[in-house]
Design a protein around this motif. Structure first.
Motif, PDB file in Angstrom:
ATOM      1  N   ILE A 145       3.454  12.296   0.180  1.00 25.57           N
ATOM      2  CA  ILE A 145       4.038  11.852   1.444  1.00 25.57           C
ATOM      3  C   ILE A 145       3.555  10.454   1.815  1.00 25.57           C
ATOM      4  O   ILE A 145       4.347   9.577   2.189  1.00 25.57           O
ATOM      5  N   ILE A 146       2.251  10.216   1.680  1.00 30.79           N
ATOM      6  CA  ILE A 146       1.678   8.931   2.081  1.00 30.79           C
ATOM      7  C   ILE A 146       2.127   7.813   1.139  1.00 30.79           C
ATOM      8  O   ILE A 146       2.518   6.726   1.585  1.00 30.79           O
ATOM      9  N   SER A 147       2.082   8.052  -0.155  1.00 32.00           N
ATOM     10  CA  SER A 147       2.471   7.008  -1.111  1.00 32.00           C
ATOM     11  C   SER A 147       3.953   6.656  -0.967  1.00 32.00           C
ATOM     12  O   SER A 147       4.340   5.491  -1.076  1.00 32.00           O
ATOM     13  N   LEU A 148       4.784   7.667  -0.699  1.00 32.39           N
ATOM     14  CA  LEU A 148       6.213   7.419  -0.492  1.00 32.39           C
ATOM     15  C   LEU A 148       6.430   6.591   0.772  1.00 32.39           C
ATOM     16  O   LEU A 148       7.236   5.652   0.782  1.00 32.39           O
ATOM     17  N   SER A 149       5.701   6.930   1.825  1.00 27.17           N
ATOM     18  CA  SER A 149       5.820   6.189   3.079  1.00 27.17           C
ATOM     19  C   SER A 149       5.391   4.733   2.888  1.00 27.17           C
ATOM     20  O   SER A 149       6.046   3.804   3.377  1.00 27.17           O
ATOM     21  N   LYS A 153       7.493   0.570   2.986  1.00 27.37           N
ATOM     22  CA  LYS A 153       7.031  -0.511   3.867  1.00 27.37           C
ATOM     23  C   LYS A 153       6.438  -0.022   5.178  1.00 27.37           C
ATOM     24  O   LYS A 153       6.354  -0.789   6.153  1.00 27.37           O
ATOM     25  N   ASN A 154       6.026   1.221   5.252  1.00 20.22           N
ATOM     26  CA  ASN A 154       5.393   1.720   6.462  1.00 20.22           C
ATOM     27  C   ASN A 154       3.895   1.420   6.465  1.00 20.22           C
ATOM     28  O   ASN A 154       3.274   1.309   5.409  1.00 20.22           O
ATOM     29  N   VAL A 155       3.310   1.323   7.658  1.00 18.38           N
ATOM     30  CA  VAL A 155       1.873   1.137   7.819  1.00 18.38           C
ATOM     31  C   VAL A 155       1.238   2.503   8.077  1.00 18.38           C
ATOM     32  O   VAL A 155       1.716   3.269   8.925  1.00 18.38           O
ATOM     33  N   VAL A 156       0.162   2.794   7.352  1.00 18.67           N
ATOM     34  CA  VAL A 156      -0.461   4.117   7.414  1.00 18.67           C
ATOM     35  C   VAL A 156      -1.907   3.998   7.909  1.00 18.67           C
ATOM     36  O   VAL A 156      -2.660   3.134   7.463  1.00 18.67           O
ATOM     37  N   ASP A 178       1.908  -1.881   2.143  1.00 17.81           N
ATOM     38  CA  ASP A 178       2.451  -2.325   0.866  1.00 17.81           C
ATOM     39  C   ASP A 178       2.138  -3.810   0.653  1.00 17.81           C
ATOM     40  O   ASP A 178       2.579  -4.651   1.446  1.00 17.81           O
ATOM     41  N   PRO A 179       1.405  -4.176  -0.396  1.00 14.14           N
ATOM     42  CA  PRO A 179       1.046  -5.584  -0.613  1.00 14.14           C
ATOM     43  C   PRO A 179       2.203  -6.436  -1.105  1.00 14.14           C
ATOM     44  O   PRO A 179       2.104  -7.660  -1.148  1.00 14.14           O
ATOM     45  N   ARG A 180       3.323  -5.811  -1.476  1.00 12.59           N
ATOM     46  CA  ARG A 180       4.476  -6.555  -1.991  1.00 12.59           C
ATOM     47  C   ARG A 180       5.284  -7.204  -0.875  1.00 12.59           C
ATOM     48  O   ARG A 180       6.100  -8.092  -1.143  1.00 12.59           O
ATOM     49  N   ASP A 181       5.047  -6.786   0.361  1.00 15.24           N
ATOM     50  CA  ASP A 181       5.833  -7.263   1.498  1.00 15.24           C
ATOM     51  C   ASP A 181       5.033  -8.303   2.274  1.00 15.24           C
ATOM     52  O   ASP A 181       4.136  -7.972   3.052  1.00 15.24           O
ATOM     53  N   SER A 266      -0.567   7.181  -7.262  1.00 13.90           N
ATOM     54  CA  SER A 266       0.751   7.668  -6.872  1.00 13.90           C
ATOM     55  C   SER A 266       1.640   6.520  -6.406  1.00 13.90           C
ATOM     56  O   SER A 266       2.837   6.485  -6.700  1.00 13.90           O
ATOM     57  N   PHE A 267       1.055   5.565  -5.688  1.00 12.40           N
ATOM     58  CA  PHE A 267       1.807   4.385  -5.255  1.00 12.40           C
ATOM     59  C   PHE A 267       2.266   3.585  -6.478  1.00 12.40           C
ATOM     60  O   PHE A 267       3.397   3.091  -6.521  1.00 12.40           O
ATOM     61  N   GLU A 268       1.403   3.504  -7.474  1.00 11.67           N
ATOM     62  CA  GLU A 268       1.763   2.786  -8.709  1.00 11.67           C
ATOM     63  C   GLU A 268       2.923   3.475  -9.427  1.00 11.67           C
ATOM     64  O   GLU A 268       3.818   2.804  -9.966  1.00 11.67           O
ATOM     65  N   SER A 269       2.932   4.797  -9.418  1.00  5.73           N
ATOM     66  CA  SER A 269       4.011   5.531 -10.094  1.00  5.73           C
ATOM     67  C   SER A 269       5.367   5.281  -9.434  1.00  5.73           C
ATOM     68  O   SER A 269       6.410   5.370 -10.078  1.00  5.73           O
ATOM     69  N   LYS A 270       5.347   4.927  -8.150  1.00  5.98           N
ATOM     70  CA  LYS A 270       6.602   4.676  -7.422  1.00  5.98           C
ATOM     71  C   LYS A 270       7.017   3.209  -7.438  1.00  5.98           C
ATOM     72  O   LYS A 270       8.204   2.894  -7.330  1.00  5.98           O
TER      73      LYS A 270
END
Length: 305
Positions: A145-149, A153-156, A178-181, A266-270
């Motif tokens: 859930i967190i990695s998808l969010s 581009k959401n802030v967690v 997200d560091p890409r944004d 998990s963030f890397e996998s997405k």
């Protein structure tokens, strides 16, 4: 008085931050780095067989200077503890007492020395604050859930385990993004952190992939070393890249902080990127420590999750 005569009257927090102040700050930093490298060069000449350097004292928090020392190559390995400033004396005192009690060695393998809070305690705090208790997720579902969010581009707001010892947020009390944004920097500075726009945000990265993104050849578990972002990654992770192309790197070890490492994985996998923007969980105040402070800070922030 001599400094005032030489440089001028100290700036008050309400005063305008002028080019003169920028020049003074840059000059002090440059002089500090020059002196530090001179001292270390002399030290290396005296002890040429020493390949590792440990830096302690408040100057160990000068991450830009630490990066210059690392890049200089005088020493193969550089260790800066999580709290090299005066607060670290408490750890040193504990180490000394341990040794004086007859123990031959001592080590601190984790900075997460603060108190941890059980699900039961956290639930009771929600109730005490007159808020509904959130749904409980198992670890795998939570990470998903967190990695998808984050990938959307959401802030967690991220609160887990024991709090970090030292002045850096190292993945247990953090706002994540997200560091890409690139635009997320302004969102965080204006809406959440409420601080100066020039201040950079730091990256957390899986230890195994740090060298893919940064010009660093060692661990940086306590976010104490600045390294250049590799040229082919500048457009990939702009939100954590400073104006000079550098970043204050935090490498995450799978054993030391498994849950945070799993989130990065998990963030890397997405996204194909094993880096997250990581800044301290606070708003113009000390970093949150307990669940009450975390809930209160989250509700005052514009974090999405």
């Amino acid at each position: 008085k001599k400094l005032i005569d030489l440089i001028g009257t100290p700036r008050k927090s309400s005063d305008e931050f002028t080019q003169f102040h920028r020049d003074v700050a840059a000059s002090v930093q440059s002089a500090f780095e020059e002196i530090l490298l001179h001292m270390l060069s002399w030290t290396k000449q005296q002890f040429p067989n020493y390949s590792s350097l440990c830096i302690a004292g408040g100057c160990g928090l000068n991450v830009s200077a630490n990066g210059k020392v690392s890049k200089n190559g005088l020493f193969e390995n550089i260790l800066i503890p999580p709290a090299p400033h005066d607060a670290g004396a408490s750890i040193g005192a504990s180490f000394l007492s341990h040794i004086n009690s007859g123990n031959k060695s001592v080590s601190m393998n984790s900075p997460y020395l603060g108190k941890s809070y059980s699900d039961k305690v956290i639930s009771s705090i929600f109730i005490d604050m007159n808020y509904p208790v959130p749904k409980h997720y198992d670890e795998d579902d939570l990470i998903e859930i967190i990695s998808l969010s984050l990938s959307k581009k959401n802030v967690v707001a991220w609160f887990q385990g024991g709090s970090e010892f030292g002045p850096r947020a190292l993945g247990n009390r953090s706002f994540l993004a997200d560091p890409r944004d690139e635009s997320i920097r302004e969102v965080l500075n204006v809406k959440i952190k409420k601080r100066e726009l020039f201040r950079p945000f730091a990256p957390s990265c899986k230890e195994e992939t740090a060298n893919d993104y940064f010009e660093i050849n060692q661990e940086s578990p306590y976010m104490n070393i600045v390294a250049n972002v590799k040229s082919d990654k500048l457009r990939t992770i702009p939100a954590i890249t400073h104006i000079d192309g550098s970043a204050r790197v935090h490498t995450v070890n799978k054993k030391t902080n498994n849950l945070y490492w799993k989130l990065l994985d998990s963030f890397e996998s997405k996204t194909g990127v094993s880096v997250l923007l990581n800044t301290s969980f606070n708003i113009q105040e000390p970093i949150v420590e307990n669940p009450y402070q975390a809930i209160d800070c989250f509700l005052r922030s514009s974090a999405d999750l």
